[in-house]
Design a protein around this motif. Structure first.
Motif, mmCIF file in Angstrom:
data_model
loop_
_atom_site.group_PDB
_atom_site.id
_atom_site.type_symbol
_atom_site.label_atom_id
_atom_site.label_comp_id
_atom_site.label_asym_id
_atom_site.label_seq_id
_atom_site.Cartn_x
_atom_site.Cartn_y
_atom_site.Cartn_z
ATOM 1 N N ASN A 121 0.851 -1.184 0.000
ATOM 2 C CA ASN A 121 0.000 0.000 0.000
ATOM 3 C C ASN A 121 0.887 1.234 0.000
ATOM 4 N N PRO A 122 0.406 2.344 -0.541
ATOM 5 C CA PRO A 122 1.212 3.572 -0.530
ATOM 6 C C PRO A 122 1.563 3.977 0.899
ATOM 7 N N PRO A 123 2.721 4.593 1.089
ATOM 8 C CA PRO A 123 3.092 5.051 2.433
ATOM 9 C C PRO A 123 2.168 6.177 2.894
ATOM 10 N N ASP A 124 2.050 6.336 4.210
ATOM 11 C CA ASP A 124 1.197 7.395 4.741
ATOM 12 C C ASP A 124 1.882 8.752 4.562
ATOM 13 N N LYS A 125 1.134 9.802 4.800
ATOM 14 C CA LYS A 125 1.592 11.171 4.538
ATOM 15 C C LYS A 125 2.847 11.525 5.334
ATOM 16 N N SER A 126 2.899 11.118 6.606
ATOM 17 C CA SER A 126 4.066 11.466 7.425
ATOM 18 C C SER A 126 5.321 10.737 6.934
ATOM 19 N N THR A 127 5.167 9.511 6.462
ATOM 20 C CA THR A 127 6.309 8.781 5.906
ATOM 21 C C THR A 127 6.799 9.470 4.638
ATOM 22 N N LYS A 128 5.861 9.879 3.785
ATOM 23 C CA LYS A 128 6.244 10.593 2.563
ATOM 24 C C LYS A 128 6.980 11.882 2.908
ATOM 25 N N ARG A 129 6.472 12.607 3.906
ATOM 26 C CA ARG A 129 7.101 13.874 4.307
ATOM 27 C C ARG A 129 8.519 13.627 4.802
ATOM 28 N N TYR A 130 8.708 12.550 5.573
ATOM 29 C CA TYR A 130 10.027 12.222 6.103
ATOM 30 C C TYR A 130 11.005 11.920 4.965
ATOM 31 N N TRP A 131 10.566 11.092 4.017
ATOM 32 C CA TRP A 131 11.398 10.778 2.856
ATOM 33 C C TRP A 131 11.713 12.049 2.069
ATOM 34 N N PHE A 132 10.689 12.890 1.870
ATOM 35 C CA PHE A 132 10.856 14.139 1.121
ATOM 36 C C PHE A 132 11.920 15.015 1.789
ATOM 37 N N LYS A 187 14.340 14.153 3.799
ATOM 38 C CA LYS A 187 15.667 13.536 3.751
ATOM 39 C C LYS A 187 16.299 13.601 2.358
ATOM 40 N N LEU A 188 15.481 13.575 1.319
ATOM 41 C CA LEU A 188 16.022 13.514 -0.044
ATOM 42 C C LEU A 188 15.928 14.829 -0.808
ATOM 43 N N MET A 189 15.399 15.873 -0.185
ATOM 44 C CA MET A 189 15.178 17.122 -0.912
ATOM 45 C C MET A 189 16.478 17.822 -1.318
ATOM 46 N N LYS A 190 17.597 17.371 -0.796
ATOM 47 C CA LYS A 190 18.872 17.992 -1.170
ATOM 48 C C LYS A 190 19.319 17.604 -2.586
ATOM 49 N N TYR A 191 18.648 16.591 -3.171
ATOM 50 C CA TYR A 191 18.990 16.139 -4.516
ATOM 51 C C TYR A 191 17.934 16.587 -5.520
ATOM 52 N N PRO A 192 18.322 16.744 -6.780
ATOM 53 C CA PRO A 192 17.321 17.047 -7.821
ATOM 54 C C PRO A 192 16.315 15.895 -7.947
ATOM 55 N N GLN A 237 15.373 1.542 1.782
ATOM 56 C CA GLN A 237 15.510 2.393 2.958
ATOM 57 C C GLN A 237 16.018 3.745 2.452
ATOM 58 N N ILE A 238 15.852 4.772 3.232
ATOM 59 C CA ILE A 238 16.309 6.103 2.807
ATOM 60 C C ILE A 238 17.795 6.082 2.472
ATOM 61 N N MET A 239 18.579 5.381 3.287
ATOM 62 C CA MET A 239 20.030 5.370 3.050
ATOM 63 C C MET A 239 20.373 4.728 1.703
ATOM 64 N N ASP A 240 19.555 3.777 1.235
ATOM 65 C CA ASP A 240 19.798 3.158 -0.073
ATOM 66 C C ASP A 240 19.666 4.190 -1.192
ATOM 67 N N ILE A 241 18.591 4.952 -1.146
ATOM 68 C CA ILE A 241 18.349 5.963 -2.195
ATOM 69 C C ILE A 241 19.343 7.108 -2.053
ATOM 70 N N ASP A 242 19.636 7.499 -0.818
ATOM 71 C CA ASP A 242 20.609 8.560 -0.562
ATOM 72 C C ASP A 242 21.956 8.197 -1.181
ATOM 73 N N LYS A 243 22.377 6.962 -0.968
ATOM 74 C CA LYS A 243 23.662 6.494 -1.504
ATOM 75 C C LYS A 243 23.660 6.501 -3.029
ATOM 76 N N LEU A 244 22.537 6.111 -3.637
ATOM 77 C CA LEU A 244 22.452 6.079 -5.097
ATOM 78 C C LEU A 244 22.401 7.484 -5.711
ATOM 79 N N CYS A 245 21.972 8.464 -4.929
ATOM 80 C CA CYS A 245 21.896 9.840 -5.438
ATOM 81 C C CYS A 245 23.242 10.554 -5.402
ATOM 82 N N LYS A 246 24.118 10.131 -4.495
ATOM 83 C CA LYS A 246 25.409 10.807 -4.363
ATOM 84 C C LYS A 246 26.294 10.489 -5.553
#
Length: 141
Positions: A24-35, A37-42, A62-71
């Motif tokens: 199921n889609p993540p809830d709003k607070s989870t989306k906000r948290y991800w947003f 954490k990742l807003m520093k990237y395009p 996990q956030i760290m997985d996407i963070d690592k792939l963005c760097k």
């Protein structure tokens, strides 16, 4: 950098990723948290990182997985140094400040949500009521 106006696109991206794993889609607070954490990237880089992750993994990222792939793997100078026109920069900065000020005049949108929640506390979860009180400077008993 991901901007607030990209929030819907980012939300849709998370929904698609979660859906690709049969979740199921993540809830709003989870989306906000991800947003946050990742807003520093395009946004495009974040989308590519999600694509690469989904193509090669069977579990939700996990956030760290996407963070690592963005760097970026490394930095390389690919052009001559830019000579900065400081007068033009000052003018541009002034124009940005004027634009922001023009958009903020007469706007009290930052607390409208809190007032709406407090007007109908029974319709909201206690945490929402607590945040609304905090936003308005009301001490929570």
């Amino acid at each position: 950098m991901i901007y607030e106006e990209d929030a819907q696109d980012f939300s849709d991206m998370l929904n698609a990723v979660w859906g690709s794993y049969g979740r199921n889609p993540p809830d709003k607070s989870t989306k906000r948290y991800w947003f946050d954490k990742l807003m520093k990237y395009p946004l495009g880089d974040v989308g590519k990182a999600f694509d690469r992750y989904v193509d090669s993994n069977r579990e939700l990222p996990q956030i760290m997985d996407i963070d690592k792939l963005c760097k970026p793997a490394h930095f390389a100078i690919t052009h001559e140094p830019v000579i900065i026109d400081y007068e033009k920069s000052k003018e541009n900065a002034s124009n940005v400040k004027k634009f922001i000020a023009s958009k903020m005049k007469g706007s009290n949108q930052s607390t409208e949500w809190a007032e709406k929640i407090l007007a109908n506390e029974q319709d909201y979860k206690p945490i929402a009521v607590s945040y609304a009180k905090q936003a308005l400077g009301i001490k929570d008993n």
